[in-house]
Design a protein around this motif. Structure first.
Motif, PDB file in Angstrom:
ATOM      1  N   LEU A 136      14.414 -14.477  -1.979  1.00 48.90           N
ATOM      2  CA  LEU A 136      13.929 -15.853  -1.954  1.00 48.90           C
ATOM      3  C   LEU A 136      12.747 -16.045  -2.897  1.00 48.90           C
ATOM      4  O   LEU A 136      12.480 -17.148  -3.343  1.00 48.90           O
ATOM      5  CB  LEU A 136      13.479 -16.236  -0.541  1.00 48.90           C
ATOM      6  CG  LEU A 136      14.520 -16.099   0.568  1.00 48.90           C
ATOM      7  CD1 LEU A 136      13.878 -16.349   1.912  1.00 48.90           C
ATOM      8  CD2 LEU A 136      15.670 -17.064   0.325  1.00 48.90           C
ATOM      9  N   GLY A 137      12.056 -14.943  -3.153  1.00 44.60           N
ATOM     10  CA  GLY A 137      10.867 -15.035  -3.987  1.00 44.60           C
ATOM     11  C   GLY A 137      10.077 -13.745  -3.853  1.00 44.60           C
ATOM     12  O   GLY A 137      10.590 -12.754  -3.343  1.00 44.60           O
ATOM     13  N   HIS A 138       8.827 -13.782  -4.292  1.00 41.13           N
ATOM     14  CA  HIS A 138       8.038 -12.571  -4.179  1.00 41.13           C
ATOM     15  C   HIS A 138       6.597 -12.922  -3.822  1.00 41.13           C
ATOM     16  O   HIS A 138       6.152 -14.053  -3.977  1.00 41.13           O
ATOM     17  CB  HIS A 138       8.083 -11.778  -5.482  1.00 41.13           C
ATOM     18  CG  HIS A 138       7.313 -12.433  -6.585  1.00 41.13           C
ATOM     19  ND1 HIS A 138       7.802 -13.520  -7.295  1.00 41.13           N
ATOM     20  CD2 HIS A 138       6.071 -12.182  -7.076  1.00 41.13           C
ATOM     21  CE1 HIS A 138       6.911 -13.895  -8.185  1.00 41.13           C
ATOM     22  NE2 HIS A 138       5.837 -13.108  -8.071  1.00 41.13           N
ATOM     23  N   VAL A 139       5.868 -11.907  -3.323  1.00 41.53           N
ATOM     24  CA  VAL A 139       4.461 -12.082  -2.980  1.00 41.53           C
ATOM     25  C   VAL A 139       3.677 -11.000  -3.702  1.00 41.53           C
ATOM     26  O   VAL A 139       4.066  -9.829  -3.669  1.00 41.53           O
ATOM     27  CB  VAL A 139       4.255 -11.945  -1.451  1.00 41.53           C
ATOM     28  CG1 VAL A 139       2.780 -12.019  -1.112  1.00 41.53           C
ATOM     29  CG2 VAL A 139       5.038 -13.014  -0.723  1.00 41.53           C
ATOM     30  N   THR A 140       2.590 -11.410  -4.318  1.00 43.77           N
ATOM     31  CA  THR A 140       1.790 -10.431  -5.059  1.00 43.77           C
ATOM     32  C   THR A 140       0.612  -9.951  -4.215  1.00 43.77           C
ATOM     33  O   THR A 140       0.197 -10.606  -3.270  1.00 43.77           O
ATOM     34  CB  THR A 140       1.223 -11.026  -6.361  1.00 43.77           C
ATOM     35  OG1 THR A 140       0.306 -12.054  -5.996  1.00 43.77           O
ATOM     36  CG2 THR A 140       2.329 -11.599  -7.229  1.00 43.77           C
ATOM     37  N   ARG A 141       0.100  -8.786  -4.609  1.00 42.98           N
ATOM     38  CA  ARG A 141      -1.044  -8.206  -3.907  1.00 42.98           C
ATOM     39  C   ARG A 141      -2.246  -9.158  -3.979  1.00 42.98           C
ATOM     40  O   ARG A 141      -2.935  -9.394  -3.004  1.00 42.98           O
ATOM     41  CB  ARG A 141      -1.379  -6.868  -4.566  1.00 42.98           C
ATOM     42  CG  ARG A 141      -2.246  -5.998  -3.703  1.00 42.98           C
ATOM     43  CD  ARG A 141      -2.821  -4.866  -4.512  1.00 42.98           C
ATOM     44  NE  ARG A 141      -1.843  -3.845  -4.837  1.00 42.98           N
ATOM     45  CZ  ARG A 141      -2.168  -2.678  -5.454  1.00 42.98           C
ATOM     46  NH1 ARG A 141      -3.413  -2.435  -5.774  1.00 42.98           N
ATOM     47  NH2 ARG A 141      -1.244  -1.806  -5.736  1.00 42.98           N
ATOM     48  N   ASP A 142      -2.432  -9.716  -5.171  1.00 44.78           N
ATOM     49  CA  ASP A 142      -3.561 -10.618  -5.354  1.00 44.78           C
ATOM     50  C   ASP A 142      -3.464 -11.833  -4.432  1.00 44.78           C
ATOM     51  O   ASP A 142      -4.465 -12.277  -3.865  1.00 44.78           O
ATOM     52  CB  ASP A 142      -3.640 -11.080  -6.817  1.00 44.78           C
ATOM     53  CG  ASP A 142      -4.091  -9.931  -7.722  1.00 44.78           C
ATOM     54  OD1 ASP A 142      -4.621  -8.932  -7.165  1.00 44.78           O
ATOM     55  OD2 ASP A 142      -3.894 -10.032  -8.945  1.00 44.78           O
ATOM     56  N   ALA A 143      -2.249 -12.357  -4.326  1.00 48.42           N
ATOM     57  CA  ALA A 143      -2.077 -13.532  -3.469  1.00 48.42           C
ATOM     58  C   ALA A 143      -2.487 -13.211  -2.033  1.00 48.42           C
ATOM     59  O   ALA A 143      -3.120 -14.030  -1.360  1.00 48.42           O
ATOM     60  CB  ALA A 143      -0.626 -14.005  -3.503  1.00 48.42           C
ATOM     61  N   ILE A 170       0.844  -1.203   0.000  1.00 48.47           N
ATOM     62  CA  ILE A 170       0.000   0.000   0.000  1.00 48.47           C
ATOM     63  C   ILE A 170       0.873   1.245   0.000  1.00 48.47           C
ATOM     64  O   ILE A 170       0.636   2.203  -0.744  1.00 48.47           O
ATOM     65  CB  ILE A 170      -0.950  -0.008   1.223  1.00 48.47           C
ATOM     66  CG1 ILE A 170      -1.948  -1.164   1.105  1.00 48.47           C
ATOM     67  CG2 ILE A 170      -1.685   1.330   1.353  1.00 48.47           C
ATOM     68  CD1 ILE A 170      -2.748  -1.433   2.360  1.00 48.47           C
ATOM     69  N   GLY A 171       1.928   1.191   0.815  1.00 44.68           N
ATOM     70  CA  GLY A 171       2.802   2.356   0.954  1.00 44.68           C
ATOM     71  C   GLY A 171       3.528   2.693  -0.343  1.00 44.68           C
ATOM     72  O   GLY A 171       3.735   3.867  -0.670  1.00 44.68           O
ATOM     73  N   SER A 172       3.936   1.653  -1.087  1.00 43.42           N
ATOM     74  CA  SER A 172       4.774   1.911  -2.266  1.00 43.42           C
ATOM     75  C   SER A 172       3.953   1.958  -3.553  1.00 43.42           C
ATOM     76  O   SER A 172       4.436   2.392  -4.592  1.00 43.42           O
ATOM     77  CB  SER A 172       5.838   0.809  -2.385  1.00 43.42           C
ATOM     78  OG  SER A 172       5.193  -0.430  -2.609  1.00 43.42           O
ATOM     79  N   GLY A 173       2.722   1.442  -3.489  1.00 45.91           N
ATOM     80  CA  GLY A 173       1.907   1.405  -4.693  1.00 45.91           C
ATOM     81  C   GLY A 173       2.293   0.279  -5.644  1.00 45.91           C
ATOM     82  O   GLY A 173       1.725   0.156  -6.721  1.00 45.91           O
ATOM     83  N   ALA A 174       3.265  -0.558  -5.216  1.00 41.66           N
ATOM     84  CA  ALA A 174       3.699  -1.654  -6.084  1.00 41.66           C
ATOM     85  C   ALA A 174       2.671  -2.790  -6.056  1.00 41.66           C
ATOM     86  O   ALA A 174       1.790  -2.827  -5.212  1.00 41.66           O
ATOM     87  CB  ALA A 174       5.063  -2.169  -5.621  1.00 41.66           C
ATOM     88  N   ARG A 175       2.806  -3.712  -7.007  1.00 39.78           N
ATOM     89  CA  ARG A 175       1.873  -4.844  -7.063  1.00 39.78           C
ATOM     90  C   ARG A 175       2.472  -6.112  -6.456  1.00 39.78           C
ATOM     91  O   ARG A 175       1.763  -7.087  -6.238  1.00 39.78           O
ATOM     92  CB  ARG A 175       1.455  -5.115  -8.509  1.00 39.78           C
ATOM     93  CG  ARG A 175       0.776  -3.900  -9.168  1.00 39.78           C
ATOM     94  CD  ARG A 175      -0.034  -4.303 -10.395  1.00 39.78           C
ATOM     95  NE  ARG A 175      -1.180  -5.128 -10.028  1.00 39.78           N
ATOM     96  CZ  ARG A 175      -2.357  -4.612  -9.680  1.00 39.78           C
ATOM     97  NH1 ARG A 175      -2.526  -3.309  -9.629  1.00 39.78           N
ATOM     98  NH2 ARG A 175      -3.360  -5.410  -9.392  1.00 39.78           N
ATOM     99  N   SER A 176       3.803  -6.060  -6.234  1.00 38.15           N
ATOM    100  CA  SER A 176       4.470  -7.220  -5.640  1.00 38.15           C
ATOM    101  C   SER A 176       5.541  -6.740  -4.662  1.00 38.15           C
ATOM    102  O   SER A 176       6.024  -5.612  -4.773  1.00 38.15           O
ATOM    103  CB  SER A 176       5.180  -8.080  -6.697  1.00 38.15           C
ATOM    104  OG  SER A 176       4.271  -8.500  -7.674  1.00 38.15           O
ATOM    105  N   VAL A 177       5.901  -7.629  -3.763  1.00 33.82           N
ATOM    106  CA  VAL A 177       6.996  -7.328  -2.858  1.00 33.82           C
ATOM    107  C   VAL A 177       7.945  -8.526  -2.841  1.00 33.82           C
ATOM    108  O   VAL A 177       7.503  -9.678  -2.833  1.00 33.82           O
ATOM    109  CB  VAL A 177       6.459  -6.971  -1.445  1.00 33.82           C
ATOM    110  CG1 VAL A 177       5.593  -8.073  -0.877  1.00 33.82           C
ATOM    111  CG2 VAL A 177       7.574  -6.626  -0.476  1.00 33.82           C
ATOM    112  N   ASN A 178       9.258  -8.237  -2.907  1.00 33.39           N
ATOM    113  CA  ASN A 178      10.253  -9.307  -2.867  1.00 33.39           C
ATOM    114  C   ASN A 178      10.537  -9.709  -1.418  1.00 33.39           C
ATOM    115  O   ASN A 178      10.553  -8.870  -0.521  1.00 33.39           O
ATOM    116  CB  ASN A 178      11.561  -8.855  -3.517  1.00 33.39           C
ATOM    117  CG  ASN A 178      11.430  -8.786  -5.028  1.00 33.39           C
ATOM    118  OD1 ASN A 178      10.684  -9.573  -5.632  1.00 33.39           O
ATOM    119  ND2 ASN A 178      12.134  -7.832  -5.632  1.00 33.39           N
TER     120      ASN A 178
END
Ligand SMILES: Nc1ncnc2c1ncn2[C@@H]1O[C@H](COP(=O)(O)OP(=O)(O)OP(=O)(O)O)[C@@H](O)[C@H]1O
Ligand SMILES: [Mg+2]
Lengths: 314, 219
Positions: free
Chosen positions: A298-305, A281-289
């Protein structure tokens, strides 16, 4: 294991009982957080376990043994006890405070000294520096560490803690909670911890017991309580943001997919899903590593997930 | 000859009398203080459990305190006759209130959370008393003892009226025969004794209670 069977306490001859027919079974090696509004009987319930308060009715078993038939003094030496005010003896050094119960149990001097150093190290206080310090020279957090070390001294199978972080300022409290959680995991005790802070209960408790006016309303894991409050009282007690609170109980790693995403913010492995969501939410990105302790992604997590996961759990 | 020089030569001339009186005075004081402690401290401990009992005992002791020492001595006379015993009895009555009150208040003011922690860790009543309450109340108990010691030393002067002896003898007889040197030979040593004991006990207190304050091994 601690089992309360129909425990009731009436202080006066008449009137409503302070603790009303509470039955609860706390599995061995787990931490139970007792929580509820002020005056609901948390402290009284806890103090009946070491017979600082005598129940009016009901029975209490520790490791299968009925404690109502035991000598209270012998019983208490087998139960660690931490009170909110910590209660370090001001005329004794840190070492003497920690050695209290071993001393009462008649351990040899050498064994007591060894145990004191062991415990100081366990709670993160350098033995050489702190052994002979007087309690009034310690900070609040250090005192609480000594209080816990003292309760652990004779390696009791059961620990009772009444608002152990109550006297600590909010900033130091969180750190201390994290550390204590680690320590308590390592020593594997059956712990009853009274608190009136819901976040603390959810964080520290493997299970949470919610009380109201002397009655036990719900006894379940934090996730179960947040997912399915037993009644309207519990629902109101945990608050309207319980879905968010559940996210803070979950590790981000479970939702992780392989591969790193370019230009995405990063978060440490082991962080909660709630923290990941906050970053998104803070960065407006759709995924976070997700980054491991060594710095590698290690991988990433998406907003949808995250949102789907929240949906699925609700 | 000045009064001071005269007093000195009087003391020198009556050294045996002086020594006997001093010993009597000290003996009386020590017995009274010792008995006051032996009665007062256990009494304070035994009423600790019940506020009503404590109020009752403290009221009685306070009532005794309002009776002038001389009246107590006079009352002891027909009951116990003359000499050391009635004097000590009267002086114990004098020593008891400060010892009892200070001990009781000192013990009661020990933080209830500490007593709770001690009990919760499995200390017996006696252990809580010995390891927690008494060490923490020690400064108050000591203060009571100091007050009692001074009162007893001063009060012992009056023992002379019922044949208890002591330095008060010089004062009473000094007044009777209007002999100022004799009077001072009694009064000055009593003052010195009282001040000396006060200083000595103050010193002892600092030495002994450093452990309690700074928390050395009190077990
Ligand atoms: N020794 C006592 N004598 C009489 N009543 C008591 C005693 N101890 C507790 N109570 C009463 O029992 C009820 C429950 O008290 P308890 O201390 O167990 O509540 P609590 O849940 O620990 O509250 P808090 O969060 O304020 O510490 C209260 O109404 C309290 O007034
Ligand atoms: Mg409480």
């Amino acid at each position: 294991m601690i089992r309360l069977e129909g425990i009731t306490k009436r202080f006066g001859a008449v009137g409503k009982p302070s603790v009303d027919d509470v039955t609860i079974e706390m599995p061995e090696g787990t931490t139970t957080a007792l929580i509820g509004p002020s005056g609901c009987g948390k402290t009284t319930t806890m103090r009946m376990i070491n017979r600082m308060v005598e129940p009016s009715a009901g029975r209490i078993f520790i490791e299968g043994q009925d404690v109502t038939g035991l000598d209270p003094v012998t019983l208490r030496r087998r139960i660690g006890y931490v009170i909110q005010q910590i209660g370090l003896f001001p005329h004794m050094t840190v070492a003497e405070n920690i050695g209290t119960v071993p001393h009462l149990l008649g351990w040899s001097r050498a064994k007591i000294e060894k145990r004191i150093d062991e415990l100081l190290a366990l709670v993160g206080l350098e033995p050489e520096r702190f052994r002979s310090v007087m309690p009034h020279r310690l900070s609040g957090g250090q005192r609480q560490r000594v209080g816990v070390a003292r309760a652990l001294a004779a390696d009791p199978p059961v620990m009772l803690m009444d608002e152990p972080f109550g006297a600590i300022d909010p900033i130091a409290r969180e750190r201390l909670q994290d550390e204590f959680k680690e320590i308590l995991k390592r020593v594997r005790k059956t712990i009853v911890m009274v608190t009136h802070d819901l976040d603390e209960a959810m964080k520290m408790g493997d299970r949470v017991a919610i009380m109201r006016e002397g009655r036990l309303i719900q006894y379940a894991t934090p996730d179960e309580i947040l997912a399915a409050p037993a009644d309207a009282f519990v629902e109101a007690f945990v608050g309207p943001d319980r879905a968010l609170k559940r996210l803070s109980l979950r590790g981000v790693d479970a939702l992780m997919r392989p591969g790193s995403v370019a230009d995405a913010p990063t978060i440490a492995s082991g962080a909660s899903v709630r923290e990941a969501l906050a970053r998104l939410i803070g960065s407006g990105a759709r995924s976070v590593n997700v980054r491991g302790a060594d710095g590698a992604v290690l991988g990433h997590v998406t907003r949808d997930a995250i949102l789907d996961g929240a949906d699925a759990a609700a | 000859m000045s009064l001071i020089a005269g007093t000195f030569s009087w003391v020198a001339a009556h050294w045996d009398l002086m020594r006997t009186a001093l010993i009597q005075h000290a003996e009386m004081s020590i017995w009274s203080l010792g008995l006051g402690l032996a009665i007062g401290i256990p009494l304070a401990i035994s009423v600790l459990g019940s506020e009503r009992l404590a109020a009752f005992v403290i009221n009685i002791i306070n009532m005794l305190r309002t009776i002038p020492s001389l009246a107590i001595l006079a009352a002891a006379l027909p009951l116990l006759g003359i000499g050391l015993v009635p004097s000590v009895v009267a002086l114990v009555v004098l020593a008891l209130p400060p010892i009892l009150l200070n001990t009781y208040i000192g013990l009661r003011e020990v933080d209830a959370d500490l007593v709770d922690a001690a009990a919760g860790m499995g200390m017996t009543r006696g252990q809580i008393l010995r390891k927690i309450q008494i060490p923490l109340a020690a400064p108050a108990i000591f203060a009571g003892m100091r007050t009692a010691a001074i009162q007893v030393i001063s009060g012992a002067t009056l023992a002379s009226f019922i044949g208890g002896g002591g330095l008060g003898d010089f004062i009473t007889s000094g007044i009777a025969v209007m002999d100022q040197q004799r009077l001072l030979a009694g009064a000055v040593p009593i003052a010195i004794l009282a001040m000396g004991v006060e200083i000595l006990l103050g010193f002892a207190e600092r030495r002994l209670l450093r452990n309690v304050r700074e928390g050395g091994d009190t077990r």
